[in-house]
Design a protein around this motif. Sequence first.
Motif, PDB file in Angstrom:
ATOM      1  N   PRO A 114      54.112  32.845   5.947  1.00 62.29           N
ATOM      2  CA  PRO A 114      55.286  33.464   6.577  1.00 62.29           C
ATOM      3  C   PRO A 114      56.498  32.543   6.636  1.00 62.29           C
ATOM      4  O   PRO A 114      57.644  33.011   6.693  1.00 62.29           O
ATOM      5  CB  PRO A 114      54.782  33.814   7.981  1.00 62.29           C
ATOM      6  CG  PRO A 114      53.653  32.868   8.230  1.00 62.29           C
ATOM      7  CD  PRO A 114      53.005  32.645   6.895  1.00 62.29           C
ATOM      8  N   ASP A 115      56.281  31.224   6.618  1.00 66.45           N
ATOM      9  CA  ASP A 115      57.396  30.292   6.712  1.00 66.45           C
ATOM     10  C   ASP A 115      58.195  30.218   5.415  1.00 66.45           C
ATOM     11  O   ASP A 115      59.393  29.898   5.437  1.00 66.45           O
ATOM     12  CB  ASP A 115      56.876  28.889   7.067  1.00 66.45           C
ATOM     13  CG  ASP A 115      56.255  28.849   8.453  1.00 66.45           C
ATOM     14  OD1 ASP A 115      56.743  29.593   9.332  1.00 66.45           O
ATOM     15  OD2 ASP A 115      55.279  28.103   8.660  1.00 66.45           O
TER      16      ASP A 115
ATOM     17  N   TRP B  61      61.381  38.137   3.151  1.00 69.05           N
ATOM     18  CA  TRP B  61      61.220  39.222   4.119  1.00 69.05           C
ATOM     19  C   TRP B  61      62.038  40.433   3.688  1.00 69.05           C
ATOM     20  O   TRP B  61      63.170  40.298   3.215  1.00 69.05           O
ATOM     21  CB  TRP B  61      61.659  38.768   5.506  1.00 69.05           C
ATOM     22  CG  TRP B  61      60.764  37.706   6.083  1.00 69.05           C
ATOM     23  CD1 TRP B  61      60.904  36.363   5.958  1.00 69.05           C
ATOM     24  CD2 TRP B  61      59.573  37.924   6.842  1.00 69.05           C
ATOM     25  NE1 TRP B  61      59.881  35.715   6.604  1.00 69.05           N
ATOM     26  CE2 TRP B  61      59.052  36.641   7.152  1.00 69.05           C
ATOM     27  CE3 TRP B  61      58.889  39.057   7.289  1.00 69.05           C
ATOM     28  CZ2 TRP B  61      57.882  36.466   7.896  1.00 69.05           C
ATOM     29  CZ3 TRP B  61      57.733  38.887   8.028  1.00 69.05           C
ATOM     30  CH2 TRP B  61      57.238  37.615   8.325  1.00 69.05           C
TER      31      TRP B  61
ATOM     32  N   VAL C 108      54.251  48.068  15.617  1.00 76.73           N
ATOM     33  CA  VAL C 108      54.118  46.957  14.666  1.00 76.73           C
ATOM     34  C   VAL C 108      52.732  46.960  14.025  1.00 76.73           C
ATOM     35  O   VAL C 108      52.586  46.730  12.814  1.00 76.73           O
ATOM     36  CB  VAL C 108      54.409  45.618  15.374  1.00 76.73           C
ATOM     37  CG1 VAL C 108      54.041  44.440  14.472  1.00 76.73           C
ATOM     38  CG2 VAL C 108      55.879  45.533  15.768  1.00 76.73           C
TER      39      VAL C 108
ATOM     40  N   TRP D 217      52.492  40.227   6.731  1.00 78.66           N
ATOM     41  CA  TRP D 217      53.074  39.830   8.015  1.00 78.66           C
ATOM     42  C   TRP D 217      54.202  40.795   8.378  1.00 78.66           C
ATOM     43  O   TRP D 217      54.881  41.342   7.500  1.00 78.66           O
ATOM     44  CB  TRP D 217      53.663  38.409   7.934  1.00 78.66           C
ATOM     45  CG  TRP D 217      52.682  37.335   7.600  1.00 78.66           C
ATOM     46  CD1 TRP D 217      52.364  36.871   6.345  1.00 78.66           C
ATOM     47  CD2 TRP D 217      51.891  36.584   8.512  1.00 78.66           C
ATOM     48  NE1 TRP D 217      51.421  35.875   6.413  1.00 78.66           N
ATOM     49  CE2 TRP D 217      51.110  35.669   7.753  1.00 78.66           C
ATOM     50  CE3 TRP D 217      51.748  36.582   9.915  1.00 78.66           C
ATOM     51  CZ2 TRP D 217      50.223  34.771   8.333  1.00 78.66           C
ATOM     52  CZ3 TRP D 217      50.867  35.682  10.482  1.00 78.66           C
ATOM     53  CH2 TRP D 217      50.118  34.799   9.714  1.00 78.66           C
TER      54      TRP D 217
ATOM     55  N   ARG E  11      57.498  40.957  11.421  1.00 81.12           N
ATOM     56  CA  ARG E  11      58.193  40.265  12.508  1.00 81.12           C
ATOM     57  C   ARG E  11      59.369  41.116  12.971  1.00 81.12           C
ATOM     58  O   ARG E  11      59.780  42.065  12.278  1.00 81.12           O
ATOM     59  CB  ARG E  11      58.686  38.889  12.064  1.00 81.12           C
ATOM     60  CG  ARG E  11      59.845  38.926  11.060  1.00 81.12           C
ATOM     61  CD  ARG E  11      60.290  37.542  10.646  1.00 81.12           C
ATOM     62  NE  ARG E  11      61.458  37.607   9.762  1.00 81.12           N
ATOM     63  CZ  ARG E  11      62.020  36.539   9.193  1.00 81.12           C
ATOM     64  NH1 ARG E  11      61.498  35.327   9.391  1.00 81.12           N
ATOM     65  NH2 ARG E  11      63.086  36.671   8.414  1.00 81.12           N
TER      66      ARG E  11
ATOM     67  N   VAL F  39      63.371  40.627  14.638  1.00 86.43           N
ATOM     68  CA  VAL F  39      64.457  39.677  14.857  1.00 86.43           C
ATOM     69  C   VAL F  39      65.643  40.441  15.443  1.00 86.43           C
ATOM     70  O   VAL F  39      65.913  41.583  15.045  1.00 86.43           O
ATOM     71  CB  VAL F  39      64.871  38.989  13.531  1.00 86.43           C
ATOM     72  CG1 VAL F  39      65.976  37.973  13.779  1.00 86.43           C
ATOM     73  CG2 VAL F  39      63.668  38.347  12.867  1.00 86.43           C
TER      74      VAL F  39
ATOM     75  N   PRO G 219      64.400  35.257  17.044  1.00 90.94           N
ATOM     76  CA  PRO G 219      63.167  36.004  16.812  1.00 90.94           C
ATOM     77  C   PRO G 219      62.735  36.719  18.087  1.00 90.94           C
ATOM     78  O   PRO G 219      62.859  36.186  19.187  1.00 90.94           O
ATOM     79  CB  PRO G 219      62.160  34.919  16.424  1.00 90.94           C
ATOM     80  CG  PRO G 219      62.979  33.731  16.053  1.00 90.94           C
ATOM     81  CD  PRO G 219      64.224  33.813  16.866  1.00 90.94           C
TER      82      PRO G 219
ATOM     83  N   LEU H  41      59.668  38.923  17.916  1.00 89.44           N
ATOM     84  CA  LEU H  41      58.218  39.045  17.800  1.00 89.44           C
ATOM     85  C   LEU H  41      57.762  38.496  16.465  1.00 89.44           C
ATOM     86  O   LEU H  41      58.367  38.752  15.443  1.00 89.44           O
ATOM     87  CB  LEU H  41      57.791  40.508  17.908  1.00 89.44           C
ATOM     88  CG  LEU H  41      56.289  40.806  17.725  1.00 89.44           C
ATOM     89  CD1 LEU H  41      55.498  40.246  18.902  1.00 89.44           C
ATOM     90  CD2 LEU H  41      56.058  42.300  17.573  1.00 89.44           C
ATOM     91  N   GLY H  42      56.656  37.735  16.512  1.00 93.05           N
ATOM     92  CA  GLY H  42      55.995  37.329  15.288  1.00 93.05           C
ATOM     93  C   GLY H  42      56.538  36.087  14.633  1.00 93.05           C
ATOM     94  O   GLY H  42      57.286  35.328  15.265  1.00 93.05           O
ATOM     95  N   PRO H  43      56.101  35.902  13.391  1.00 89.69           N
ATOM     96  CA  PRO H  43      55.360  36.831  12.531  1.00 89.69           C
ATOM     97  C   PRO H  43      53.941  37.089  13.041  1.00 89.69           C
ATOM     98  O   PRO H  43      53.293  36.190  13.567  1.00 89.69           O
ATOM     99  CB  PRO H  43      55.320  36.123  11.180  1.00 89.69           C
ATOM    100  CG  PRO H  43      56.389  35.076  11.242  1.00 89.69           C
ATOM    101  CD  PRO H  43      56.458  34.662  12.666  1.00 89.69           C
ATOM    102  N   VAL H  44      53.495  38.341  12.854  1.00 93.69           N
ATOM    103  CA  VAL H  44      52.147  38.720  13.260  1.00 93.69           C
ATOM    104  C   VAL H  44      51.450  39.380  12.077  1.00 93.69           C
ATOM    105  O   VAL H  44      52.088  39.954  11.197  1.00 93.69           O
ATOM    106  CB  VAL H  44      52.161  39.686  14.468  1.00 93.69           C
ATOM    107  CG1 VAL H  44      52.715  38.993  15.699  1.00 93.69           C
ATOM    108  CG2 VAL H  44      52.953  40.945  14.154  1.00 93.69           C
TER     109      VAL H  44
END
Length: 494
Positions: free
Chosen positions: A377-378, A382, A429, A455, A457, A459, A485, A487-490
């Motif tokens: 995710p980093d 997206w 989500v 994933w 997320r 924002v 941010p 939520l997340g990333p989840v």
Amino acid sequence: MNGFAAVDFEFARQVLQRGIAALFVVAFLSTLNQFRPLLGERGLLPAPELLAWTRSSKRAARLLRPTLFRFVRYTDRRLVALCTAGIVIAAALVAGIPQLGPPWVPMLCFLALWGGYMSITSIGQTFYGFGWEMLILEAGFLAAFLGSDEQPPPTVVIVLFWWLVFRLEFGAGMIKIRGGQEWRDLTALMYHHETQPMPGPLSRQAHLLPRWFHRGEVLGNHFAQLVVPWFLFAPVLGLFLPGPVPAIVGAVAAGIVVATQLWLIVTGNFAWLNWITVVLAFSAIGVPGIGAEPRVAASDPPWIVDGMPLAWLVVTCAVGVLYLVLSWRPLQNLFASRQLMNASFNRWQLANAYGAFGTVTKERIEIVVEGTTDEDPDAATWREYSFKGKPGDVSRIPRQFAPYHLRLDWLMWFLPLGRSLEDWFTVFVVRLLAADAPTLRLLAHDPFAGEQPRWVRAVSYRYRFTTRAEFRTTGARWVRDRRRPVLGPVALRA
């Protein structure tokens, strides 16, 4: 008006019955398309779980408003059947078919719409927590007693419609004048067109109008909501003062209400709130010469009074007495220092308190939901999920959806205003991670075309309308800057 018969309000009755029925078509259609993914058996907030909770204790049961699903187990199929029946009955009323029979026929039709839609709103939880839900219910209940084409409209019911418009408009005006400073210093509409829940195609143009125009908008709003509603009752004076003046005053007042609502319709998307207000305002417009005059001949049998069957007259007067009793608390609320907004004082949602936008937000914060199929995710690329009504793509022109109600989009607007994310959003989500087809159909665009993302997320961004110079340069309707941010990333567990 002529005693018990509102002989000059046949045109008003036709607009009320057909207009309210048309908006019931929209309400049931909106439910048919959205209730199951939002509140159905596998919804974000499943209605069967709410019903099970209310069956677990008497105290919980008392919190639930009347609904057919208390007696009949909820299933998605039964929800579809209820919505389909509602659409068919409402469409028949729009066509004027039940109105061709005795007054009991349209009465039963409108009461069926009222009871059926109340059965839905009672289990609709936060997705049905809007003032226009109780407004259409109350309007539908009153429309049940307007009668049919066989007799003139009952005076008492026409007056009750004026009382409804008065509570709706004057209540909204009082909420504003007691609310944020922006309504008192005349700056509210310098922000509102940009920060309203769901802008329309002309909202940006309205926002870019001069500041003096926005101040005039606020002054016009205060006049239309705090002064004009009192004159809706002017036609009653026609019972005591001969001549056309009382009827003209009432019609002008109704015309001002309609004009202000039309401005709101073309500059925003407020579901059917403004549309039903326009319909209800026609209750104060009397047009002589349309409809039959009441019979007053000495040869009329005793069970006919002013052209109406005595039994029907008793029923409509009973409704008037009922409203006289129920209206005391909403009348107190209008002048209370702690005025309630969009509140019901009884389980049947009659004689409610209305009002909206006591304060206006100064900046627009949007929750943008993104996903990726990348493992890391980093370092991921997206992609953004696109909603139907709320802002997303900065180049997209906001669309006109009202009177149709996009419930998910509306709650997405409220999300940044809360202190924490709501339960339904967490489930939302999870459904995106699972690429749940019914949930994805609530959106305008799934960037993964049905494939499960790895994933997801959320924002927050600040949005504002572009200036004219910015639009000429970029072609974009919005400018947005990333905030933080949410939520997340989840990801889903293996």
